[in-house]
Design a protein around this motif. Structure first.
Motif, short mmCIF file in Angstrom:
data_model
loop_
_atom_site.label_atom_id
_atom_site.label_comp_id
_atom_site.label_asym_id
_atom_site.label_seq_id
_atom_site.Cartn_x
_atom_site.Cartn_y
_atom_site.Cartn_z
N GLY A 151 -37.25 61.36 20.04
CA GLY A 151 -36.35 62.32 20.45
C GLY A 151 -34.92 61.90 19.70
N LEU A 152 -34.53 60.51 19.65
CA LEU A 152 -33.32 60.25 19.31
C LEU A 152 -33.35 59.57 17.95
N ALA A 153 -34.39 59.39 17.45
CA ALA A 153 -34.52 58.67 16.28
C ALA A 153 -33.43 59.11 15.15
N GLY A 154 -32.91 58.09 14.27
CA GLY A 154 -31.86 58.86 13.42
C GLY A 154 -30.63 58.60 14.03
N GLN A 155 -30.44 58.70 15.39
CA GLN A 155 -29.10 58.41 15.89
C GLN A 155 -28.71 56.94 16.21
N ARG A 156 -27.65 56.56 16.92
CA ARG A 156 -27.23 55.25 17.05
C ARG A 156 -27.36 54.60 18.29
N LEU A 157 -27.75 53.37 18.52
CA LEU A 157 -27.76 52.82 19.54
C LEU A 157 -26.87 51.41 19.30
N GLN A 170 -36.17 49.97 34.85
CA GLN A 170 -35.14 50.30 35.51
C GLN A 170 -34.20 51.39 34.79
N PHE A 171 -34.12 51.42 33.56
CA PHE A 171 -33.55 52.39 32.84
C PHE A 171 -34.34 53.74 32.70
N ASN A 172 -35.64 53.69 33.27
CA ASN A 172 -36.40 54.92 33.36
C ASN A 172 -36.61 55.61 32.05
N LEU A 173 -36.83 54.83 30.71
CA LEU A 173 -36.82 55.39 29.63
C LEU A 173 -38.43 55.20 29.09
N SER A 174 -38.69 56.39 28.37
CA SER A 174 -39.98 56.14 27.51
C SER A 174 -39.67 55.78 26.06
N CYS A 175 -40.70 55.36 25.63
CA CYS A 175 -40.72 55.07 24.01
C CYS A 175 -40.51 56.08 23.37
N ALA A 176 -40.83 57.48 23.94
CA ALA A 176 -40.94 58.78 23.20
C ALA A 176 -39.26 59.18 23.04
N GLN A 177 -38.46 59.00 24.18
CA GLN A 177 -37.09 59.52 24.29
C GLN A 177 -36.49 58.85 23.11
N CYS A 178 -36.48 57.63 22.99
CA CYS A 178 -35.84 57.21 21.81
C CYS A 178 -36.46 57.38 20.24
N HIS A 179 -37.68 57.14 20.22
CA HIS A 179 -38.16 56.77 18.95
C HIS A 179 -38.93 58.33 18.41
N GLY A 204 -24.48 50.93 17.31
CA GLY A 204 -24.19 50.78 16.06
C GLY A 204 -25.33 50.71 15.39
N SER A 205 -26.63 50.27 15.72
CA SER A 205 -27.71 50.49 14.95
C SER A 205 -28.55 51.73 14.94
N VAL A 206 -29.03 52.25 13.85
CA VAL A 206 -29.78 53.36 13.76
C VAL A 206 -30.97 53.12 14.46
N ILE A 207 -31.68 54.09 15.32
CA ILE A 207 -32.85 53.95 16.06
C ILE A 207 -34.03 54.45 15.06
N PRO A 208 -34.85 53.55 14.88
CA PRO A 208 -35.80 53.87 13.95
C PRO A 208 -37.00 54.76 14.56
N GLN A 209 -37.68 55.27 13.89
CA GLN A 209 -38.93 56.12 14.35
C GLN A 209 -39.85 55.15 14.99
N GLY A 210 -39.63 53.93 14.88
CA GLY A 210 -40.62 52.87 15.43
C GLY A 210 -42.23 53.20 14.87
N HIS A 211 -42.28 52.74 13.62
CA HIS A 211 -43.48 52.73 13.12
C HIS A 211 -43.75 51.51 12.77
N PRO A 212 -45.40 51.02 12.86
CA PRO A 212 -45.66 49.85 12.97
C PRO A 212 -46.24 49.12 11.52
N ASN A 213 -45.57 49.91 10.55
CA ASN A 213 -46.16 49.57 9.14
C ASN A 213 -46.02 48.31 8.61
N GLY A 214 -45.01 47.65 9.06
CA GLY A 214 -44.74 46.31 8.36
C GLY A 214 -44.91 44.80 8.98
N TYR A 215 -45.81 45.01 10.23
CA TYR A 215 -46.07 43.80 10.87
C TYR A 215 -47.10 43.28 10.27
#
Lengths: 106, 244
Positions: free
Chosen positions: B166-172, B155-164, B174-185
């Motif tokens: 395009g907007l990584a490093g900015q805030r959502l 419903q928000f019509n958002l892709s993963c890429a738009q945040c992770h 109050g929290s920093v939007i990470p680049q969304g890397h799966p290196n710690g799972y």
């Protein structure tokens, strides 16, 4: 029995403080939450913790709600002679669990 | 033209400056991860280590009976499975081994046992750079994953890429939007008060944009994970990571 990770140096210097660190696998349910059906989720926390070293009590703690799940406890101990740390904790179900770690003083 | 140039510059920057979520976490959260004695993820690793050595199933074999060393294995997942003809994740490989080689039932998805085993295997690659291959037959699945990453949904019509991207490093909120890397799972999330898989994280994000989450073990998830793995190539494995 819950899972516990204890970190204690194997060898310590006489009279010098060393760190004891514990991670306990426990939900620490605060008793203030409700489930999807609106029923209160009963409190389930570790409410008391005691650490002894060769029968000397070194730490006693009462724990309360609002401590995160899987609590981490860390405290400093000094030892004059080699011995065993005995850590006992009790949860709201009355389950008593005891863990030990040996320390060599040099 | 200017927009296109700006977008291209952004992509180049993203490639040159991959940031682990660790770098965006608070000093307190980083300290939890830095000391194995204070990282709650090790409670799961401990369980996984026990299961690794436990003989189970009709074959009566343990993981350790066949696998002497698994160093570096987790850094290559997801991999293309030639027999299945599609990419599979590390957790799916563990399940496959359990069912086909040990003759045991599969573990429940997102169960402590499966998370523990995956974390134990992941830990053996800690500090090694991620090297996910998209060569040869894996390529179309990578393309599919990339397309999913860039598709607007919910419903928000958002892709993963738009945040992770395009907007990584900015805030959502109050929290920093990470680049969304799966290196710690699998990783320990303070928000979850527990250990969780990459699938769970993706499910959370999809619910966040009010989309219908992909089903557990769906091909879409594997494709997306393959793309995410390739996208994180070069970052060190941090399993079990601690994140807010």
């Amino acid at each position: 029995m819950v899972r516990v990770l204890i970190s204690v140096p194997k060898r310590v210097k006489r009279g010098e403080a060393f760190d004891v660190k514990l991670l306990i696998s426990h939900p620490m349910e605060s008793g203030q939450r409700r489930d999807a059906m609106g029923e209160a989720i009963p409190r389930d926390i570790i409410n008391s913790f005691v650490c002894t070293y060769n029968d000397d009590e070194v730490l006693r703690a009462d724990l309360f709600p609002a401590i995160a799940a899987n609590p981490f406890l860390s405290f400093a101990v000094t030892a004059e002679q080699s011995g065993t740390l005995t850590m006992t904790f009790i949860d709201d179900h009355g389950v008593v669990q005891t863990e030990t770690a040996s320390v060599t003083v040099e | 033209m200017i927009w296109r140039l700006a977008f291209a510059t952004m992509l180049v920057l993203a490639a040159a400056d991959k940031r682990s979520g660790y770098q965006d976490a608070s000093p307190e959260t980083r300290a939890m991860q830095d000391d194995d004695a204070s990282n709650p993820g090790f409670l799961w690793v401990q369980q996984g280590e026990t299961l690794w050595a436990e003989r189970t199933g009709n074959a009566g074999r343990s993981c350790a009976d066949c696998h002497a060393s698994i160093r570096g294995v987790a850094a290559r997942y997801p991999v293309f499975d030639a027999r299945l003809g599609r990419p599979i994740t590390l957790a799916q490989r563990i399940q496959q081994c359990r069912v086909e080689r040990q003759g045991a039932g599969p573990l429940a998805p997102d169960s402590d046992a499966l998370l523990g085993l995956t974390a134990y295997v992941g830990l053996q690659s800690r500090g090694m750079p991620i090297q996910v291959s998209i060569d040869g037959p894996a390529r179309p699945f990578y393309e599919a994953g990339k397309a999913l990453f860039e598709t607007r949904q919910g419903q928000f019509n958002l892709s993963c890429a738009q945040c992770h991207d395009g907007l990584a490093g900015q805030r959502l909120a109050g929290s920093v939007i990470p680049q969304g890397h799966p290196n710690g799972y699998p990783e320990y999330r303070l928000e979850w008060q527990g250990m969780g898989s990459l699938e769970r994280r993706i499910r959370n994000c999809m619910i966040g944009v009010r989309a219908e989450p992909f089903a557990a073990d769906s091909p879409e998830l594997a494709d997306l994970e393959l793309y995410l793995g390739w996208r994180a190539n070069g970052l060190d494995v941090e399993t079990p990571a601690v994140r807010p």
